[in-house]
Motif scaffolding. Structure first.
Motif: not given
Length: 175
Positions: A5-8, A31-42, A44-53
Motif C-alpha cells: 500500500x505504499x503510494x510514494x 512493494x508499492x501499491x498496485x495501480x490501474x484497478x478500481x478501488x472497492x470503496x469509491x 476510483x482508479x488507484x494510481x500505482x505506487x512510485x519509487x522516487x530516486x
C-alpha cells in the motif's frame, strides 16, 4: 518488510555506496501499491505506487568562496567569474547525471514505477521538503559512518531527516 500500500517511496541518493545499498534494499524489500484497478470503496482508479530516486545537488556556491568579491575603493560592487561558475555547474551536472544513471541501472528489471528528481540546495532541508511535497509514505536513505568530530561540524543528513521529515524513515547504516 513488504507492504502493498505504499503510494510514494522516496530514496535519497548521493553517489555513496551506502545510498545505493539503500536503493537496492528498497527495491528488494518494499512493494508499492498496485495501480490501474478500481478501488472497492469509491470505484476510483488507484494510481500505482512510485519509487522516487531523489538527488540533492549542492548549489554551485563553491564558486562564491573563490570569487574575488567586490573591488574596494569605488570598483564594481560585484565581480562574477562566469566561465568559472559555468564550469562548476557543468561539472556538478555531470556528477549528478552519473549518480542518477547508476541509480536507474540498479532499478532496471525490477518492475517498479521509478521517477527521478534532482533538486539544488542543502540536502538536509531539500530531502525533507521533497518528501513533504511528494506526500511520501516512506523515506529511505543511507548513512555514512563519519566520526564524531566530523559529525559535530558537518552534521548528519540522515539524523536531521529522521527528526524533521513528515513520514517514516529507513536509514541503512554501513555495516
Amino acid at each position: 518488510m513488504a507492504t502493498g500500500n505504499l503510494g510514494c517511496v522516496v530514496v535519497a541518493v548521493d553517489g555513496s555506496e551506502e545510498s545505493m545499498k539503500a536503493l537496492q534494499w528498497a527495491l528488494d524489500n518494499l512493494r508499492l501499491r498496485p495501480g490501474g484497478a478500481a478501488s472497492e470503496e469509491g470505484g476510483e482508479v488507484v494510481e500505482p505506487g512510485v519509487l522516487v530516486v531523489l538527488h540533492v545537488q549542492s548549489p554551485p556556491s563553491i564558486a562564491a568562496g573563490l570569487n574575488p568579491g567586490p573591488i574596494p575603493f569605488g570598483g564594481p560592487s560585484e565581480v562574477d567569474v562566469p566561465a568559472f561558475y559555468a564550469a562548476i555547474e557543468a561539472h556538478q551536472r555531470r556528477i549528478t547525471q552519473a549518480i542518477m544513471d547508476h541509480a536507474l541501472k540498479i532499478c532496471e528489471g525490477k518492475g517498479v514505477n521509478v521517477k527521478t528528481e534532482v533538486i539544488v540546495g542543502d540536502p538536509k532541508e531539500k530531502i525533507c521538503e521533497a518528501a513533504a511535497n511528494l506526500k511520501a509514505d516512506l523515506l529511505v536513505m543511507g548513512c555514512r559512518a563519519i566520526g564524531p568530530i566530523k559529525r559535530m561540524f558537518l552534521g548528519s543528513v540522515s539524523n536531521y531527516c529522521v527528526n524533521h521529515v513528515c513520514c517514516p524513515v529507513v536509514v541503512m547504516k554501513d555495516a
